[in-house]
Design a protein around this motif. Structure first.
Motif, mmCIF file in Angstrom:
data_model
loop_
_atom_site.group_PDB
_atom_site.id
_atom_site.type_symbol
_atom_site.label_atom_id
_atom_site.label_comp_id
_atom_site.label_asym_id
_atom_site.label_seq_id
_atom_site.Cartn_x
_atom_site.Cartn_y
_atom_site.Cartn_z
ATOM 1 N N UNK A 242 0.862 -1.183 0.000
ATOM 2 C CA UNK A 242 0.000 0.000 0.000
ATOM 3 C C UNK A 242 0.897 1.230 0.000
ATOM 4 N N UNK A 243 1.078 1.841 -1.156
ATOM 5 C CA UNK A 243 1.964 2.994 -1.263
ATOM 6 C C UNK A 243 1.298 4.270 -0.753
ATOM 7 N N UNK A 244 0.036 4.471 -1.119
ATOM 8 C CA UNK A 244 -0.703 5.665 -0.696
ATOM 9 C C UNK A 244 -1.803 5.231 0.262
ATOM 10 N N UNK A 245 -1.691 5.664 1.506
ATOM 11 C CA UNK A 245 -2.654 5.238 2.515
ATOM 12 C C UNK A 245 -4.029 5.853 2.282
ATOM 13 N N UNK A 246 -5.015 4.995 2.135
ATOM 14 C CA UNK A 246 -6.417 5.393 2.129
ATOM 15 C C UNK A 246 -7.106 4.508 3.146
ATOM 16 N N UNK A 247 -7.754 5.132 4.096
ATOM 17 C CA UNK A 247 -8.220 4.389 5.256
ATOM 18 C C UNK A 247 -9.106 3.197 4.907
ATOM 19 N N UNK A 248 -10.133 3.423 4.073
ATOM 20 C CA UNK A 248 -11.069 2.331 3.829
ATOM 21 C C UNK A 248 -10.407 1.184 3.062
ATOM 22 N N UNK A 249 -9.421 1.504 2.226
ATOM 23 C CA UNK A 249 -8.724 0.444 1.498
ATOM 24 C C UNK A 249 -7.807 -0.330 2.440
ATOM 25 N N UNK A 250 -7.030 0.395 3.256
ATOM 26 C CA UNK A 250 -6.108 -0.268 4.198
ATOM 27 C C UNK A 250 -6.875 -1.117 5.193
ATOM 28 N N UNK A 251 -7.981 -0.582 5.695
ATOM 29 C CA UNK A 251 -8.783 -1.345 6.665
ATOM 30 C C UNK A 251 -9.300 -2.650 6.080
ATOM 31 N N UNK A 252 -9.696 -2.618 4.819
ATOM 32 C CA UNK A 252 -10.215 -3.835 4.191
ATOM 33 C C UNK A 252 -9.167 -4.936 4.155
ATOM 34 N N UNK A 253 -7.885 -4.536 4.105
ATOM 35 C CA UNK A 253 -6.795 -5.502 4.126
ATOM 36 C C UNK A 253 -6.472 -5.945 5.555
ATOM 37 N N UNK A 254 -6.634 -5.021 6.505
ATOM 38 C CA UNK A 254 -6.332 -5.331 7.909
ATOM 39 C C UNK A 254 -7.411 -6.184 8.567
ATOM 40 N N UNK A 255 -8.610 -6.190 8.019
ATOM 41 C CA UNK A 255 -9.747 -6.814 8.691
ATOM 42 C C UNK A 255 -9.513 -8.284 9.055
ATOM 43 N N UNK A 256 -8.706 -8.994 8.262
ATOM 44 C CA UNK A 256 -8.500 -10.419 8.567
ATOM 45 C C UNK A 256 -7.693 -10.617 9.849
ATOM 46 N N UNK A 257 -7.010 -9.569 10.327
ATOM 47 C CA UNK A 257 -6.288 -9.683 11.599
ATOM 48 C C UNK A 257 -7.270 -9.986 12.728
ATOM 49 N N UNK A 258 -8.515 -9.550 12.566
ATOM 50 C CA UNK A 258 -9.548 -9.847 13.565
ATOM 51 C C UNK A 258 -9.694 -11.354 13.764
ATOM 52 N N UNK A 259 -9.493 -12.125 12.697
ATOM 53 C CA UNK A 259 -9.578 -13.590 12.801
ATOM 54 C C UNK A 259 -8.394 -14.126 13.595
ATOM 55 N N UNK A 260 -7.214 -13.554 13.362
ATOM 56 C CA UNK A 260 -6.011 -14.017 14.063
ATOM 57 C C UNK A 260 -6.138 -13.846 15.574
ATOM 58 N N UNK A 261 -6.781 -12.759 16.010
ATOM 59 C CA UNK A 261 -6.879 -12.524 17.447
ATOM 60 C C UNK A 261 -8.125 -13.154 18.075
ATOM 61 N N UNK A 262 -9.184 -13.347 17.264
ATOM 62 C CA UNK A 262 -10.425 -13.893 17.825
ATOM 63 C C UNK A 262 -10.380 -15.404 17.985
ATOM 64 N N UNK A 263 -9.766 -16.099 17.029
ATOM 65 C CA UNK A 263 -9.775 -17.566 17.053
ATOM 66 C C UNK A 263 -9.170 -18.141 18.339
ATOM 67 N N UNK A 264 -7.980 -17.702 18.780
ATOM 68 C CA UNK A 264 -7.412 -18.249 20.027
ATOM 69 C C UNK A 264 -8.293 -17.965 21.235
ATOM 70 N N UNK A 265 -8.917 -16.774 21.262
ATOM 71 C CA UNK A 265 -9.768 -16.427 22.389
ATOM 72 C C UNK A 265 -10.976 -17.354 22.479
ATOM 73 N N UNK A 266 -11.573 -17.660 21.325
ATOM 74 C CA UNK A 266 -12.770 -18.489 21.313
ATOM 75 C C UNK A 266 -12.480 -19.932 21.735
#
Length: 406
Positions: A242-266
């Protein structure tokens, strides 16, 4: 995989529905897909994956919430269904286990094929399942799952290499020098990741802290390290493309991190008081709603800008417009302005008397050809558009006007 949502506008136009109705159907289709998938997961008693699918959509999503048609989201949904069916098939002895395994494999293949960013999620999930002994290297079915996943990922990799968009991203990664990787914090997306975590992604931050506390109390240090290291490596990798930061685009890529942190907790949630989990769940959801006020205003402003320009175009009798010298502030309001040609065309068909289209800061694309529609990335002959919905005037050329004078 996108057929599950794209079929709605396709059916709508076949039935001759007005554009406003097609837009509503298309918008609903994404949430309907997630809702139906969650209900299926609930019925299969694969509760972890129903929760993961929900948390995925709020953990790192503020601006990204309004980009529903990103294929990553559909890929994650297929992956959740695949994991749920696999869990259901082996939770107890069943007479049609082979059929359920086949269905899980088809859904997994669809998930990976839908978007390349599903690949790191598959890698993490499989690795985690071996760590918690849900999968075993001594079971043929589990080894078969790993081999099948590897083949599917390989297929997607080569398909992505031949795709102009995904291929460009992969070439960006492979072309980075070691020094560039070492200085990843100089990248715009990496620079804002942690500040955004503190300012906007409170839901993800709260769950991340809860994961830390729970895994420390259970002395699961290796799993904790895997979660945070894998998340960091993923964030760095995304930052490199991601060369030029645009929030909604960057967030769409970051969203899968939610799986990385939620799975161990569950998988450790039974070790935490149910009352505490319920309170945190409600708190996390309301925190997300609070953080959505800004993005809602931001996207409303973006829509209002488009309609204000279309109002003037209708008044002035202009159907094709190229606005030049548009300020960077306005471009920021528009998020990614490359989508304007198609967006404005669709809005005009839904809400105005005639089709109109807008481009910004690309006067070089005007070639005086009245029979061409300048789309986002290509030139399309007007006669090839669906004339029932997009009867653009083929007798007029694009008007180039300076933004301030317009």
């Amino acid at each position: 995989g996108s057929i599950i949502t794209q079929i709605f506008p396709w059916i709508g136009q076949k039935l001759g529905l007005p554009m406003s109705a097609i837009l509503i159907l298309y918008s609903m289709s994404f949430n309907l897909f997630y809702l139906v998938s969650s209900i299926i997961l609930y019925k299969l008693k694969a509760y972890q994956w129903a929760i993961i699918l929900a948390f995925y959509q709020i953990g790192f999503a503020t601006d990204a919430f309004f980009w529903t048609n990103n294929e990553i989201h559909q890929g994650v949904c297929y992956l959740s269904l695949s994991a749920g069916v696999w869990y259901y098939a082996h939770a107890e002895i069943r007479s049609h286990t082979w059929l359920l395994r086949t269905l899980a494999a088809v859904l997994l293949f669809l998930a990976i094929l839908t978007h390349p960013l599903v690949i790191p999620v598959v890698v993490f999930v499989l690795g985690f399942m071996f760590l918690v002994k849900e999968l075993s290297i001594y079971r043929n079915r589990d080894i078969g799952l790993v081999v099948f996943s590897f083949i599917a990922c390989l297929v997607k990799y080569f398909l992505s290499k031949s795709n102009w968009y995904d291929g460009d991203k992969l070439n960006q990664l492979s072309g980075q020098s070691l020094s560039s990787w070492a200085s990843f914090m100089d990248k715009p997306a990496a620079q804002v990741f942690f500040p955004e975590l503190l300012l906007s992604h409170w839901s993800a931050l709260i769950v991340s802290l809860l994961v830390f506390i729970v895994l420390i109390r259970q002395k699961l240090y290796f799993i904790l390290a895997c979660v945070y290291v894998f998340s960091l490596i993923y964030m760095i990798t995304i930052s490199m493309i991601i060369f030029d930061y645009t929030r909604f685009y960057a967030e769409s890529q970051w969203m899968v991190i939610a799986i990385f942190i939620a799975l161990p907790l569950l998988y450790q949630v039974k070790k935490v008081s149910k009352s505490i989990i319920n309170k945190i769940t409600i708190f996390v959801f309301f925190i997300w709603l609070f953080n959505m006020v800004g993005p809602y205003k931001s996207f409303s402003q973006r829509y209002e800008w488009q309609t204000s320009i279309l109002d003037k175009m209708e008044t002035k009798g202009i159907d094709k417009l190229i606005l030049s010298d548009v300020s960077s502030q306005t471009i920021d309001t528009l998020k990614m302005s490359w989508g304007l040609p198609v967006e404005s065309l669709i809005i005009s068909v839904a809400e105005y008397k005639k089709p109109m289209t807008i481009i910004v800061n690309q006067p070089e694309r005007a070639k005086g050809d009245s029979k061409v529609f300048l789309s986002c990335f290509e030139e399309l002959p007007i006669h090839k558009l669906n004339q029932k919905y997009f009867p653009l005037d083929s007798s007029t050329v694009y008007n180039i006007v300076k933004y301030d004078s317009f």
